[in-house]
Design a protein around this motif. Structure first.
Motif, PDB file in Angstrom:
ATOM      1  N   ARG A  37      -5.932 -24.090  27.818  1.00 52.20           N
ATOM      2  CA  ARG A  37      -7.273 -24.575  27.495  1.00 52.20           C
ATOM      3  C   ARG A  37      -7.280 -25.514  26.290  1.00 52.20           C
ATOM      4  NH1 ARG A  37      -8.264 -18.976  28.519  1.00 52.20           N
ATOM      5  NH2 ARG A  37      -9.234 -18.678  30.568  1.00 52.20           N
ATOM      6  N   LYS A  84     -11.376 -13.914  25.613  1.00 51.90           N
ATOM      7  CA  LYS A  84     -10.174 -13.423  26.296  1.00 51.90           C
ATOM      8  C   LYS A  84     -10.501 -12.198  27.136  1.00 51.90           C
ATOM      9  CE  LYS A  84      -5.279 -12.467  25.472  1.00 51.90           C
ATOM     10  NZ  LYS A  84      -5.149 -11.342  26.409  1.00 51.90           N
ATOM     11  N   ARG A  85     -11.261 -11.272  26.569  1.00 50.75           N
ATOM     12  CA  ARG A  85     -11.625 -10.092  27.361  1.00 50.75           C
ATOM     13  C   ARG A  85     -12.577 -10.480  28.485  1.00 50.75           C
ATOM     14  NH1 ARG A  85      -9.857  -5.181  29.125  1.00 50.75           N
ATOM     15  NH2 ARG A  85     -11.588  -4.374  30.351  1.00 50.75           N
ATOM     16  N   ILE A 141     -12.863 -13.268  30.096  1.00 53.28           N
ATOM     17  CA  ILE A 141     -12.295 -14.145  31.125  1.00 53.28           C
ATOM     18  C   ILE A 141     -10.936 -13.652  31.607  1.00 53.28           C
ATOM     19  CG2 ILE A 141     -11.514 -16.492  31.640  1.00 53.28           C
ATOM     20  CD1 ILE A 141     -13.511 -17.502  29.538  1.00 53.28           C
ATOM     21  N   ASP A 142      -9.980 -13.546  30.693  1.00 57.25           N
ATOM     22  CA  ASP A 142      -8.591 -13.307  31.091  1.00 57.25           C
ATOM     23  C   ASP A 142      -8.275 -11.843  31.384  1.00 57.25           C
ATOM     24  OD1 ASP A 142      -8.011 -16.028  30.767  1.00 57.25           O
ATOM     25  OD2 ASP A 142      -7.579 -15.769  28.642  1.00 57.25           O
ATOM     26  N   ASP A 143      -8.861 -10.924  30.632  1.00 59.19           N
ATOM     27  CA  ASP A 143      -8.499  -9.511  30.745  1.00 59.19           C
ATOM     28  C   ASP A 143      -9.589  -8.663  31.391  1.00 59.19           C
ATOM     29  OD1 ASP A 143      -6.170 -10.212  29.426  1.00 59.19           O
ATOM     30  OD2 ASP A 143      -6.933  -9.646  27.451  1.00 59.19           O
TER      31      ASP A 143
END
Length: 380
Positions: free
Chosen positions: A213, A240-241, A243-245
């Protein structure tokens, strides 16, 4: 108003291993005597951890002076009907009430109202608040986005105000209706994309942290946000939580995102995530159902639950009992991950609209057949 308790605060003497790790990372907010909110959030340790850095930015390192940051927080809590959050802000800043607002106090409160109702700051508010510091505008938007997320969580969990906190008594939040009729359609370009050949050392550092990104091939919005590296750093664990995790399946996640950005009228984010939706097999007909709303005959199965739950947070700042438990299928943090998606994309919609970010080359915005649904949202 106060909501019935749905989730009880944890006993700090009986934590799981993961809860204890997160409690320690929370510093003073994880110690005995901490608020009922933080002890309730520890039931969802990944949710609690994701809020850490963005919360620190809003409460401790914001470019907004403490009084203005408190006013922004209190006004958001009021608009979102969170008596708990409102009481806590007033307990920490007892001088907030009792006087007629004027000067910058008034501008900040009116700016929060603009973000809440149209997700776009007027030119006057944009330039006045921007004079407070290089990150003041982003800190205002971050404060709004964080407290929208906290209100959805606190109201849905039914966190009860501690004894001794001032309540808002017989008053109830007024003027909280989502009047989108004044929402501007033509948005000025205020923040341009950074030239990646001329980034500052601080911007380069942040871009490297962002992985894919942060590369020159990233989206226009990411290139514009790199102008505010402190903002991006504060947002990182939250994003991060979210979207990714996340524990949410890709289809559920994307539909929650799409309904949120539709309600916030961010055509840029709708365009970007439409491409991801189509790759998942989510059709334009499915997305028309998302745009029409939870009563749409185009919605099927769990898609309707996702759309209706986002609507509950957007219009009522609280998830209903039925929808709360429907996310248990995704694990212990399924429902709080939904809150994070909602909160993140309310925040990002405010950013994209206020930056005036234009569609990527070759991207498609709202399809013409969605126009009638957009008017329905704008007309309430």
């Amino acid at each position: 108003m106060s909501y019935p308790m749905r989730v009880a605060p944890v006993d700090l003497e009986s934590l799981t291993g993961r809860q204890e790790v997160v409690r320690v990372k929370m510093g003073p907010y994880g110690e005995s005597g901490t608020s009922a909110m933080m002890r309730t959030f520890l039931n969802y340790p990944e949710f609690a951890r994701s809020l850490g850095r963005i919360g620190t930015r809003v409460t401790l390192t914001s470019d907004l002076p403490p009084r203005l940051a408190a006013l922004a927080s209190a006004r958001t809590a009021w608009l979102c009907g969170s008596e708990y959050l409102w009481a806590h802000v007033h307990a920490q800043h007892p001088g907030l009430g009792g006087t007629e607002l004027s000067g910058m106090d008034r501008h900040v409160v009116e700016a929060i109202d603009e973000l809440h109702h149209t997700h776009h700051l007027s030119d006057e508010k944009w330039y006045r608040i921007g004079r407070l510091g290089p990150n003041a505008l982003m800190d205002l938007i971050t404060t709004y986005g964080l407290f929208v997320s906290l209100a959805a969580a606190v109201n849905s969990m039914g966190v009860q105000p501690e004894d001794g906190l001032a309540r808002w008594g017989d008053q109830a939040p007024v003027g909280t209706e989502r009047d989108l009729s004044a929402s501007p359609r033509e948005l000025p370009k205020r923040v341009f994309e950074a030239d990646y050949a001329h980034l500052s050392p601080r911007q380069i550092e942040q871009a490297n942290r962002m992985g894919r990104r942060g590369k020159p091939s990233t989206s226009k919005l990411q290139k514009a946000m790199i102008n505010y590296p402190d903002f991006l750093q504060a947002l990182a664990p939250f994003g991060k939580r979210a979207i990714d995790d996340t524990s949410l399946p890709p289809r559920v996640w994307q539909l929650a995102c799409m309904r949120t950005v539709w309600l916030c009228d961010s055509e840029y984010l709708w365009s970007q995530h439409r491409k991801a939706c189509l790759k998942l097999g989510v059709t334009d007909e499915d997305l028309a159902g998302v745009a029409e709303g939870p009563d749409s005959p185009l919605l099927k199965d769990f898609d309707r639950v996702v759309v209706s739950t986002v609507d509950e947070m957007f219009f009522h700042n609280r998830i209903s009992d039925d929808n709360w438990h429907r996310f248990d299928r995704f694990g212990a943090e399924g429902v709080t991950d939904l809150v994070l998606v909602y909160g993140l994309y309310v925040l990002q919609s405010c950013v994209a609209r206020n930056f005036g970010t234009t569609l990527e080359e070759g991207s498609t915005g709202y399809l013409p057949e969605l126009d009638r649904f957009r008017e329905a949202v704008r007309n309430g």
